[in-house]
Motif scaffolding. Structure first.
Motif, PDB file in Angstrom:
ATOM      1  N   PHE A   1       0.290  -0.760  -0.295  1.00 37.39           N
ATOM      2  CA  PHE A   1       0.009  -0.307   0.228  1.00 37.39           C
ATOM      3  C   PHE A   1       1.205   1.055   0.112  1.00 37.39           C
ATOM      4  CE2 PHE A   1      -3.252  -2.840   2.241  1.00 37.39           C
ATOM      5  CZ  PHE A   1      -3.925  -2.763   1.151  1.00 37.39           C
ATOM      6  N   LYS A   2       0.594   2.602  -0.606  1.00 35.83           N
ATOM      7  CA  LYS A   2       1.050   3.762  -0.308  1.00 35.83           C
ATOM      8  C   LYS A   2       0.755   3.680   1.238  1.00 35.83           C
ATOM      9  CE  LYS A   2      -1.095   5.724  -4.516  1.00 35.83           C
ATOM     10  NZ  LYS A   2      -1.463   6.556  -5.590  1.00 35.83           N
ATOM     11  N   THR A   3       1.817   5.153   1.422  1.00 35.64           N
ATOM     12  CA  THR A   3       2.169   4.627   3.133  1.00 35.64           C
ATOM     13  C   THR A   3       0.989   5.482   3.665  1.00 35.64           C
ATOM     14  OG1 THR A   3       5.322   5.264   1.733  1.00 35.64           O
ATOM     15  CG2 THR A   3       4.381   5.891   4.374  1.00 35.64           C
ATOM     16  N   THR A   4       0.827   6.257   3.414  1.00 40.30           N
ATOM     17  CA  THR A   4      -0.753   6.937   4.209  1.00 40.30           C
ATOM     18  C   THR A   4      -1.563   5.599   4.310  1.00 40.30           C
ATOM     19  OG1 THR A   4      -0.155   9.187   2.669  1.00 40.30           O
ATOM     20  CG2 THR A   4      -2.201   9.141   3.687  1.00 40.30           C
ATOM     21  N   SER A   5      -2.075   5.008   3.084  1.00 40.23           N
ATOM     22  CA  SER A   5      -3.083   3.795   3.272  1.00 40.23           C
ATOM     23  C   SER A   5      -2.568   3.003   4.053  1.00 40.23           C
ATOM     24  CB  SER A   5      -3.447   3.021   1.653  1.00 40.23           C
ATOM     25  OG  SER A   5      -3.588   3.921   1.114  1.00 40.23           O
ATOM     26  N   ALA A   6      -0.996   2.264   4.785  1.00 39.71           N
ATOM     27  CA  ALA A   6       0.038   1.879   5.486  1.00 39.71           C
ATOM     28  C   ALA A   6      -0.814   2.226   7.051  1.00 39.71           C
ATOM     29  CB  ALA A   6       0.931   1.210   4.858  1.00 39.71           C
ATOM     30  N   ALA A   7      -0.466   3.884   6.174  1.00 44.47           N
ATOM     31  CA  ALA A   7       0.279   3.996   8.489  1.00 44.47           C
ATOM     32  C   ALA A   7      -2.424   4.481   8.552  1.00 44.47           C
ATOM     33  CB  ALA A   7       0.101   5.483   7.974  1.00 44.47           C
ATOM     34  N   ILE A   8      -3.024   4.744   7.396  1.00 38.88           N
ATOM     35  CA  ILE A   8      -3.931   4.071   8.363  1.00 38.88           C
ATOM     36  C   ILE A   8      -4.208   3.204   9.299  1.00 38.88           C
ATOM     37  CG2 ILE A   8      -6.664   5.026   7.761  1.00 38.88           C
ATOM     38  CD1 ILE A   8      -5.102   7.134   5.537  1.00 38.88           C
ATOM     39  N   MET A   9      -4.041   2.057   7.860  1.00 39.93           N
ATOM     40  CA  MET A   9      -4.527   0.838   9.066  1.00 39.93           C
ATOM     41  C   MET A   9      -3.647   0.493  10.185  1.00 39.93           C
ATOM     42  SD  MET A   9      -4.738  -1.738   4.443  1.00 39.93           S
ATOM     43  CE  MET A   9      -5.913  -2.520   5.974  1.00 39.93           C
ATOM     44  N   ALA A  10      -2.798   0.168  10.013  1.00 38.50           N
ATOM     45  CA  ALA A  10      -1.689   0.661  11.082  1.00 38.50           C
ATOM     46  C   ALA A  10      -2.354   1.277  12.262  1.00 38.50           C
ATOM     47  CB  ALA A  10      -0.386   0.387  10.490  1.00 38.50           C
ATOM     48  N   THR A  11      -2.950   2.382  12.411  1.00 39.18           N
ATOM     49  CA  THR A  11      -3.536   2.880  13.343  1.00 39.18           C
ATOM     50  C   THR A  11      -4.842   2.628  14.029  1.00 39.18           C
ATOM     51  OG1 THR A  11      -2.212   5.587  12.750  1.00 39.18           O
ATOM     52  CG2 THR A  11      -3.728   5.900  13.840  1.00 39.18           C
ATOM     53  N   PHE A  12      -5.248   2.516  13.357  1.00 40.52           N
ATOM     54  CA  PHE A  12      -6.742   2.130  12.909  1.00 40.52           C
ATOM     55  C   PHE A  12      -6.816   0.454  13.839  1.00 40.52           C
ATOM     56  CE2 PHE A  12     -10.940  -0.078  11.424  1.00 40.52           C
ATOM     57  CZ  PHE A  12     -11.982   1.132  12.253  1.00 40.52           C
ATOM     58  N   PHE A  13      -5.795  -0.380  13.267  1.00 41.57           N
ATOM     59  CA  PHE A  13      -5.655  -1.536  14.088  1.00 41.57           C
ATOM     60  C   PHE A  13      -5.512  -1.494  15.909  1.00 41.57           C
ATOM     61  CE2 PHE A  13      -2.370  -4.486  15.422  1.00 41.57           C
ATOM     62  CZ  PHE A  13      -3.367  -5.729  16.179  1.00 41.57           C
ATOM     63  N   SER A  14      -4.421  -0.185  15.700  1.00 45.12           N
ATOM     64  CA  SER A  14      -3.577  -0.200  17.156  1.00 45.12           C
ATOM     65  C   SER A  14      -4.663   0.180  17.809  1.00 45.12           C
ATOM     66  CB  SER A  14      -2.257   1.156  16.538  1.00 45.12           C
ATOM     67  OG  SER A  14      -1.362   0.442  16.041  1.00 45.12           O
ATOM     68  N   LEU A  15      -5.861   1.666  17.484  1.00 49.16           N
ATOM     69  CA  LEU A  15      -6.524   1.766  18.513  1.00 49.16           C
ATOM     70  C   LEU A  15      -7.576   1.469  18.672  1.00 49.16           C
ATOM     71  CD1 LEU A  15      -6.982   5.778  16.571  1.00 49.16           C
ATOM     72  CD2 LEU A  15      -5.453   5.229  18.781  1.00 49.16           C
ATOM     73  N   THR A  16      -7.992   0.386  18.440  1.00 51.55           N
ATOM     74  CA  THR A  16      -9.319  -0.522  18.034  1.00 51.55           C
ATOM     75  C   THR A  16      -9.670  -0.695  19.496  1.00 51.55           C
ATOM     76  OG1 THR A  16      -8.298  -2.195  17.297  1.00 51.55           O
ATOM     77  CG2 THR A  16      -9.603  -1.538  15.748  1.00 51.55           C
ATOM     78  N   THR A  17      -8.512  -2.172  20.299  1.00 57.53           N
ATOM     79  CA  THR A  17      -8.896  -2.423  21.488  1.00 57.53           C
ATOM     80  C   THR A  17      -9.206  -1.333  22.657  1.00 57.53           C
ATOM     81  OG1 THR A  17      -7.734  -4.141  21.231  1.00 57.53           O
ATOM     82  CG2 THR A  17      -7.741  -4.364  23.747  1.00 57.53           C
ATOM     83  N   PRO A  18      -7.707  -0.452  22.368  1.00 56.61           N
ATOM     84  CA  PRO A  18      -7.768   0.804  23.866  1.00 56.61           C
ATOM     85  C   PRO A  18      -9.277   1.682  23.564  1.00 56.61           C
ATOM     86  CG  PRO A  18      -5.378   1.198  22.701  1.00 56.61           C
ATOM     87  CD  PRO A  18      -6.516  -0.197  21.831  1.00 56.61           C
ATOM     88  N   LEU A  19     -10.028   1.588  22.322  1.00 61.58           N
ATOM     89  CA  LEU A  19     -10.952   1.843  22.340  1.00 61.58           C
ATOM     90  C   LEU A  19     -12.084   1.709  23.092  1.00 61.58           C
ATOM     91  CD1 LEU A  19     -12.681   4.292  21.046  1.00 61.58           C
ATOM     92  CD2 LEU A  19     -13.266   2.696  18.819  1.00 61.58           C
ATOM     93  N   GLY A  20     -12.150  -0.135  22.774  1.00 61.41           N
ATOM     94  CA  GLY A  20     -13.371  -0.740  23.485  1.00 61.41           C
ATOM     95  C   GLY A  20     -13.276  -0.275  24.694  1.00 61.41           C
ATOM     96  N   ILE A  21     -11.319  -0.521  25.551  1.00 60.95           N
ATOM     97  CA  ILE A  21     -11.318  -0.830  26.830  1.00 60.95           C
ATOM     98  C   ILE A  21     -12.221   1.162  27.256  1.00 60.95           C
ATOM     99  CG2 ILE A  21      -9.444   0.358  28.232  1.00 60.95           C
ATOM    100  CD1 ILE A  21      -7.713  -1.639  27.321  1.00 60.95           C
ATOM    101  N   ALA A  22     -11.740   2.355  26.544  1.00 62.88           N
ATOM    102  CA  ALA A  22     -12.438   3.685  26.998  1.00 62.88           C
ATOM    103  C   ALA A  22     -13.875   3.059  27.031  1.00 62.88           C
ATOM    104  CB  ALA A  22     -11.883   4.621  26.104  1.00 62.88           C
ATOM    105  N   ILE A  23     -14.662   2.451  26.301  1.00 66.12           N
ATOM    106  CA  ILE A  23     -16.059   2.297  25.776  1.00 66.12           C
ATOM    107  C   ILE A  23     -16.328   1.490  27.172  1.00 66.12           C
ATOM    108  CG2 ILE A  23     -18.029   1.207  24.795  1.00 66.12           C
ATOM    109  CD1 ILE A  23     -16.297   1.820  22.323  1.00 66.12           C
ATOM    110  N   GLY A  24     -15.391   0.684  27.630  1.00 65.86           N
ATOM    111  CA  GLY A  24     -16.350  -0.153  28.966  1.00 65.86           C
ATOM    112  C   GLY A  24     -15.850   0.501  29.867  1.00 65.86           C
ATOM    113  N   ILE A  25     -15.233   1.673  30.132  1.00 65.10           N
ATOM    114  CA  ILE A  25     -15.031   2.136  30.800  1.00 65.10           C
ATOM    115  C   ILE A  25     -16.022   3.376  31.823  1.00 65.10           C
ATOM    116  CG2 ILE A  25     -13.099   3.967  32.016  1.00 65.10           C
ATOM    117  CD1 ILE A  25     -10.679   3.403  30.979  1.00 65.10           C
ATOM    118  N   GLY A  26     -16.566   3.617  30.354  1.00 69.63           N
ATOM    119  CA  GLY A  26     -17.114   4.686  30.147  1.00 69.63           C
ATOM    120  C   GLY A  26     -18.970   4.224  30.859  1.00 69.63           C
ATOM    121  N   ILE A  27     -18.771   2.752  30.607  1.00 69.61           N
ATOM    122  CA  ILE A  27     -19.981   1.907  30.795  1.00 69.61           C
ATOM    123  C   ILE A  27     -20.190   0.798  32.231  1.00 69.61           C
ATOM    124  CG2 ILE A  27     -20.866   1.984  28.140  1.00 69.61           C
ATOM    125  CD1 ILE A  27     -20.132  -1.132  27.871  1.00 69.61           C
ATOM    126  N   SER A  28     -19.269   1.300  33.028  1.00 67.30           N
ATOM    127  CA  SER A  28     -18.968   0.345  33.977  1.00 67.30           C
ATOM    128  C   SER A  28     -20.131   0.014  34.598  1.00 67.30           C
ATOM    129  CB  SER A  28     -17.588   0.592  34.234  1.00 67.30           C
ATOM    130  OG  SER A  28     -17.530   1.317  34.411  1.00 67.30           O
TER     131      SER A  28
END
Length: 359
Positions: A261-288
């Motif tokens: 992929f182009k550098t921008t596309s690869a960076a977007i995919m890598a960032t999206f993967f990296s943020l999913t679990t932390p985002l889920g944790i943040a949602i879990g904290i909010g609804i705990s």
């Protein structure tokens, strides 16, 4: 005698009533397992571990997915090097064990919970069915997406000069296998550029479908960790998820690297993967404060997502990652790479299976 009989009858009724009343608390206590836990827990201490888990898992996931993408600067990590097959096989073993050992059993547990109505959840094996449909659906998406982009590319490539078009007519019988287990083409007139593009399209579809499956279960895992109020649950889960995210990211990063992929596309995919679990944790904290993991809605939603994710990851690990590499001519013709890839696969699957003891 009549009075004795009447008193015996009354005593029998009284005993029956006492037995019935004494059994009632046991019935209620059985049903209470479906209610939210109300035990005293150190919420402040748990919150510290949750915040730490967001940072730790974000870091490990980002490092894991970035290592293969650094192949441009680190020659050893490039797909054409032998070590790349070992790393990818280990990561594929982690993804395979994630589907079989971690996600699928959780889906079975949730969708067969006594907190759900027996009709229909107790009368049909929904977990296996959803996983099967998910795997078949992944195959269809995989096949149709690859076919669509391949046809689109060859359609555009036909807009050539008359001499080149005449040459293409003789090559009209070209048949390219894009299935993961066949990395070859039939037809003597095949152009290397066309074969490389077909392979490139294949890797791009694989990387996108794989990320879809990873994201689906990563959010669910994150919510479960974020909603938990027990430090005894969070501590081992944090360690297990950090390991899990690192090597899962390694597998995804390898696919993204091969897709070029182009550098921008690869960076977007890598960032999206990296943020999913932390985002889920943040949602879990909010609804705990209102979240009840044993409520029917939570059990059904999480169970369905887990089963679907398991189907996707098992299919992707076996068909698109392992079969593609293990049937690669470079692996087949080199015993050293072949043995190394097999050992790496067993190590990856074994390590991920071992940590199922804690998560």
């Amino acid at each position: 005698m009549i009075n004795l009989g009447a008193s015996s009858f009354n005593i029998f009724n009284l005993l029956f009533l006492l037995i019935l009343l004494s059994s009632t608390p046991y019935v209620v206590s059985g049903e209470c397992t479906c209610e939210a836990e109300t035990t005293e827990k150190n919420k402040g201490e748990a919150l510290k571990y949750k915040i730490a888990s967001i940072a730790t898992i974000l870091f490990t996931g980002a490092v894991g997915v970035s290592i293969p993408l650094l192949g441009k600067r680190i020659p050893t990590l490039r797909p054409e090097h032998d070590i790349f097959f070992m790393i990818k096989a280990f990561a594929a073993g982690v993804i395979l064990a994630t589907g079989f050992i971690h996600i699928l059993p959780d889906a079975f547990e949730r969708l067969t919970s006594p907190c759900l109505n027996k009709n229909p959840w107790g009368k049909f094996p929904f977990t296996g069915f959803i996983a099967m449909v998910s795997a078949i659906g992944t195959l269809m998406v995989d096949s149709f997406a690859t076919g669509f982009y391949t046809r689109l590319h060859f359609k555009n490539s036909k807009q050539l000069s008359p001499d080149e078009e005449e040459g293409n007519k003789h090559a009209g019988h070209l048949h390219v296998h894009t299935h993961a287990t066949h990395g070859h083409a039939h037809g003597s007139a095949a152009h290397p550029e066309e074969l490389n593009m077909a392979e490139l399209i294949r890797f791009r579809v694989i990387s996108q479908v794989l990320e879809m499956g990873i994201v689906a279960h990563s959010v669910i895992i994150g919510i479960s960790l974020g909603a938990s109020q027990s430090t005894k649950t969070i501590k081992p889960l944090l360690a297990a998820l950090s390991f899990h995210q690192f090597f899962e990211g390694l597998g995804l990063g390898g696919c993204i690297s091969q897709a070029k992929f182009k550098t921008t596309s690869a960076a977007i995919m890598a960032t999206f993967f990296s943020l999913t679990t932390p985002l889920g944790i943040a949602i879990g904290i909010g609804i705990s404060s209102v979240y009840n993991e044993n409520s029917p809605t939570s059990l059904i939603v999480e169970g369905v997502f887990d089963a679907a994710s398991a189907g996707i990851l098992i299919y992707m690990a076996l068909v698109d990652l392992l079969a593609a590499d293990f049937m690669n001519p470079r692996v087949q013709s080199n015993l050293k790479i072949h043995l190394g890839a097999n050992i790496s696969l067993l190590l990856g699957a074994g390590c991920m299976s071992f940590i199922a003891k804690w998560a």
